[in-house]
Design a protein around this motif. Structure first.
Motif, PDB file in Angstrom:
ATOM      1  N   THR A 255     -28.992 -16.322 -19.444  1.00  0.00           N
ATOM      2  CA  THR A 255     -27.787 -15.835 -20.130  1.00  0.00           C
ATOM      3  C   THR A 255     -27.067 -16.988 -20.811  1.00  0.00           C
ATOM      4  O   THR A 255     -26.652 -16.886 -21.972  1.00  0.00           O
ATOM      5  N   ASP A 256     -26.916 -18.090 -20.092  1.00  0.00           N
ATOM      6  CA  ASP A 256     -26.231 -19.264 -20.630  1.00  0.00           C
ATOM      7  C   ASP A 256     -26.974 -19.816 -21.848  1.00  0.00           C
ATOM      8  O   ASP A 256     -26.369 -20.138 -22.877  1.00  0.00           O
ATOM      9  N   THR A 257     -28.296 -19.885 -21.723  1.00  0.00           N
ATOM     10  CA  THR A 257     -29.102 -20.416 -22.834  1.00  0.00           C
ATOM     11  C   THR A 257     -29.033 -19.497 -24.054  1.00  0.00           C
ATOM     12  O   THR A 257     -28.824 -19.947 -25.188  1.00  0.00           O
ATOM     13  N   GLY A 258     -29.201 -18.196 -23.815  1.00  0.00           N
ATOM     14  CA  GLY A 258     -29.144 -17.244 -24.914  1.00  0.00           C
ATOM     15  C   GLY A 258     -27.786 -17.230 -25.590  1.00  0.00           C
ATOM     16  O   GLY A 258     -27.690 -17.204 -26.827  1.00  0.00           O
TER      17      GLY A 258
ATOM     18  N   LEU B 189     -26.863  -8.678 -14.105  1.00  0.00           N
ATOM     19  CA  LEU B 189     -26.694 -10.098 -13.802  1.00  0.00           C
ATOM     20  C   LEU B 189     -26.093 -10.855 -14.978  1.00  0.00           C
ATOM     21  O   LEU B 189     -25.260 -11.749 -14.788  1.00  0.00           O
ATOM     22  N   SER B 190     -26.500 -10.500 -16.182  1.00  0.00           N
ATOM     23  CA  SER B 190     -25.974 -11.203 -17.352  1.00  0.00           C
ATOM     24  C   SER B 190     -24.471 -10.980 -17.512  1.00  0.00           C
ATOM     25  O   SER B 190     -23.712 -11.913 -17.802  1.00  0.00           O
ATOM     26  N   LEU B 191     -24.044  -9.735 -17.316  1.00  0.00           N
ATOM     27  CA  LEU B 191     -22.611  -9.445 -17.421  1.00  0.00           C
ATOM     28  C   LEU B 191     -21.828 -10.179 -16.336  1.00  0.00           C
ATOM     29  O   LEU B 191     -20.769 -10.760 -16.600  1.00  0.00           O
ATOM     30  N   LEU B 192     -22.355 -10.167 -15.107  1.00  0.00           N
ATOM     31  CA  LEU B 192     -21.679 -10.855 -14.010  1.00  0.00           C
ATOM     32  C   LEU B 192     -21.723 -12.367 -14.189  1.00  0.00           C
ATOM     33  O   LEU B 192     -20.778 -13.079 -13.822  1.00  0.00           O
ATOM     34  N   SER B 193     -22.811 -12.843 -14.746  1.00  0.00           N
ATOM     35  CA  SER B 193     -22.936 -14.277 -15.003  1.00  0.00           C
ATOM     36  C   SER B 193     -21.829 -14.764 -15.932  1.00  0.00           C
ATOM     37  O   SER B 193     -21.190 -15.800 -15.681  1.00  0.00           O
ATOM     38  N   GLN B 194     -21.594 -14.010 -16.987  1.00  0.00           N
ATOM     39  CA  GLN B 194     -20.554 -14.410 -17.940  1.00  0.00           C
ATOM     40  C   GLN B 194     -19.160 -14.251 -17.333  1.00  0.00           C
ATOM     41  O   GLN B 194     -18.257 -15.042 -17.624  1.00  0.00           O
ATOM     42  N   MET B 195     -19.006 -13.262 -16.461  1.00  0.00           N
ATOM     43  CA  MET B 195     -17.746 -13.120 -15.754  1.00  0.00           C
ATOM     44  C   MET B 195     -17.495 -14.329 -14.844  1.00  0.00           C
ATOM     45  O   MET B 195     -16.382 -14.862 -14.779  1.00  0.00           O
ATOM     46  N   GLY B 196     -18.556 -14.764 -14.148  1.00  0.00           N
ATOM     47  CA  GLY B 196     -18.424 -15.932 -13.280  1.00  0.00           C
ATOM     48  C   GLY B 196     -18.076 -17.183 -14.057  1.00  0.00           C
ATOM     49  O   GLY B 196     -17.230 -17.975 -13.637  1.00  0.00           O
ATOM     50  N   ASP B 197     -18.731 -17.362 -15.176  1.00  0.00           N
ATOM     51  CA  ASP B 197     -18.464 -18.521 -16.028  1.00  0.00           C
ATOM     52  C   ASP B 197     -16.999 -18.555 -16.455  1.00  0.00           C
ATOM     53  O   ASP B 197     -16.318 -19.579 -16.337  1.00  0.00           O
TER      54      ASP B 197
ATOM     55  N   LEU C 231     -20.009 -26.734  -9.455  1.00  0.00           N
ATOM     56  CA  LEU C 231     -19.368 -25.498  -9.904  1.00  0.00           C
ATOM     57  C   LEU C 231     -19.474 -25.302 -11.411  1.00  0.00           C
ATOM     58  O   LEU C 231     -19.381 -24.173 -11.894  1.00  0.00           O
ATOM     59  N   ASP C 232     -19.659 -26.374 -12.151  1.00  0.00           N
ATOM     60  CA  ASP C 232     -19.892 -26.231 -13.591  1.00  0.00           C
ATOM     61  C   ASP C 232     -21.279 -25.654 -13.855  1.00  0.00           C
ATOM     62  O   ASP C 232     -21.463 -24.845 -14.759  1.00  0.00           O
ATOM     63  N   ARG C 233     -22.247 -26.066 -13.037  1.00  0.00           N
ATOM     64  CA  ARG C 233     -23.623 -25.639 -13.247  1.00  0.00           C
ATOM     65  C   ARG C 233     -23.950 -24.331 -12.524  1.00  0.00           C
ATOM     66  O   ARG C 233     -24.806 -23.568 -12.957  1.00  0.00           O
ATOM     67  N   PHE C 234     -23.248 -24.087 -11.405  1.00  0.00           N
ATOM     68  CA  PHE C 234     -23.577 -22.924 -10.579  1.00  0.00           C
ATOM     69  C   PHE C 234     -22.452 -21.888 -10.557  1.00  0.00           C
ATOM     70  O   PHE C 234     -22.452 -21.016  -9.693  1.00  0.00           O
ATOM     71  N   ASP C 235     -21.515 -21.960 -11.494  1.00  0.00           N
ATOM     72  CA  ASP C 235     -20.411 -20.995 -11.508  1.00  0.00           C
ATOM     73  C   ASP C 235     -20.931 -19.565 -11.667  1.00  0.00           C
ATOM     74  O   ASP C 235     -20.507 -18.649 -10.953  1.00  0.00           O
ATOM     75  N   SER C 236     -21.883 -19.385 -12.561  1.00  0.00           N
ATOM     76  CA  SER C 236     -22.432 -18.049 -12.778  1.00  0.00           C
ATOM     77  C   SER C 236     -23.272 -17.576 -11.599  1.00  0.00           C
ATOM     78  O   SER C 236     -23.293 -16.393 -11.268  1.00  0.00           O
ATOM     79  N   VAL C 237     -23.955 -18.531 -10.948  1.00  0.00           N
ATOM     80  CA  VAL C 237     -24.824 -18.180  -9.832  1.00  0.00           C
ATOM     81  C   VAL C 237     -24.013 -17.675  -8.637  1.00  0.00           C
ATOM     82  O   VAL C 237     -24.510 -16.906  -7.817  1.00  0.00           O
TER      83      VAL C 237
END
Length: 270
Positions: A145-148, A212-220, A246-252
């Motif tokens: 998601t981050d890459t795209g 996961l993509s939607l939640l990933s962006q929410m986490g970011d 937390l910068d790298r794993f915020d979405s995770v």
């Protein structure tokens, strides 16, 4: 960009080695370290908690929760740990009165419990049937998601997504991140079935990828709000070009538990 690529080139093989080459205890210990560093970043690096005794107490429980997840799982043991931390923090708080602030107590409890509980779902995923394949799903969801979003936003982005929180993110990038994640998850399902003995439905993986993509962006965005509130650029410097844990794993933080619960729900209806 070059520094980010080189940093990822070093971190990715290390991650693969921990998951694929080490016994399960390796992932447990790595998760414990991850939780300690993430808790430290959230409390100390932001300045939200400026006293070492609070941070050390929080990091101690954060280190123990992955071990509890892997080797105990008794609810009363976890509650005992949380209660013990609460008693210790209450003693600190009363001793610090009148300069003690409830926000410090609340932030310490948040960092010591929620972050390690969410990260510990890596361990639960690893323990599931075909867990060696499933444990990669949260990372695929977050990082694809981050890459795209980055590349689609860079070339096509025109409309700001959340300019006050993250000025560089665009609506086009967010949509691109979702599409890339969905396709990547479907491809991962096919790949697992063909080469690694998986028995997955690629269409269900694609649906999980959408969530996961939607939640990933929410986490970011959620973790970015905290950075804006405390006026910091990054949570740490562990990953050059990326920042801290937390910068790298915020979405995770969002995709790992979501993956675990999605798979549990799928098993109920299988």
């Amino acid at each position: 960009m070059l520094i980010r690529i080189l940093s990822a080139a070093v971190a990715l093989p290390l991650f693969l080695a921990i998951v694929l080459l080490l016994p399960p205890v390796g992932l447990t210990l790595a998760t414990s370290v991850l939780c300690v560093v993430a808790t430290y970043e959230l409390l100390w690096r932001t300045g939200a908690v400026d006293e070492g005794k609070y941070v050390v107490s929080a990091c101690t429980l954060a280190a123990l929760i992955p071990l509890w997840t892997a080797y105990c799982k008794e609810t009363w043991v976890l509650l005992l740990g949380v209660f013990a931390l609460f008693v210790v923090l209450a003693a600190f708080w009363l001793n610090d009165e009148p300069k003690g602030h409830f926000s410090k107590l609340a932030m310490t409890l948040f960092g010591a419990t929620l972050i390690p509980l969410l990260f510990s779902t890596f361990i639960l995923l690893r323990e599931m049937e075909q867990g060696l394949l499933l444990v990669f799903i949260p990372f695929i969801g977050a990082w694809m998601t981050d890459t795209g979003a980055y590349f689609v936003g860079f070339f096509l982005g025109k409309h700001k997504l959340a300019p006050r929180i993250s000025p560089k993110k665009t609506v086009e990038g967010a949509v691109g991140g979702v599409l890339i994640c969905v396709l990547s998850m479907a491809f991962y399902g096919v790949l697992c079935n063909k080469y690694f003995g998986g028995a997955f439905d690629p269409m269900l993986f694609a649906l999980i990828g959408l969530v996961l993509s939607l939640l990933s962006q929410m986490g970011d965005l959620s973790l970015s709000i905290i950075k804006r509130e405390y006026n910091i650029k990054d949570y740490g410097v562990i990953f050059p070009g990326h920042g801290g844990i937390l910068d790298r794993f915020d979405s995770v933080l969002f995709t790992a538990p979501a993956t675990y619960f999605a798979l549990q729900i799928m098993q109920l209806f299988a």
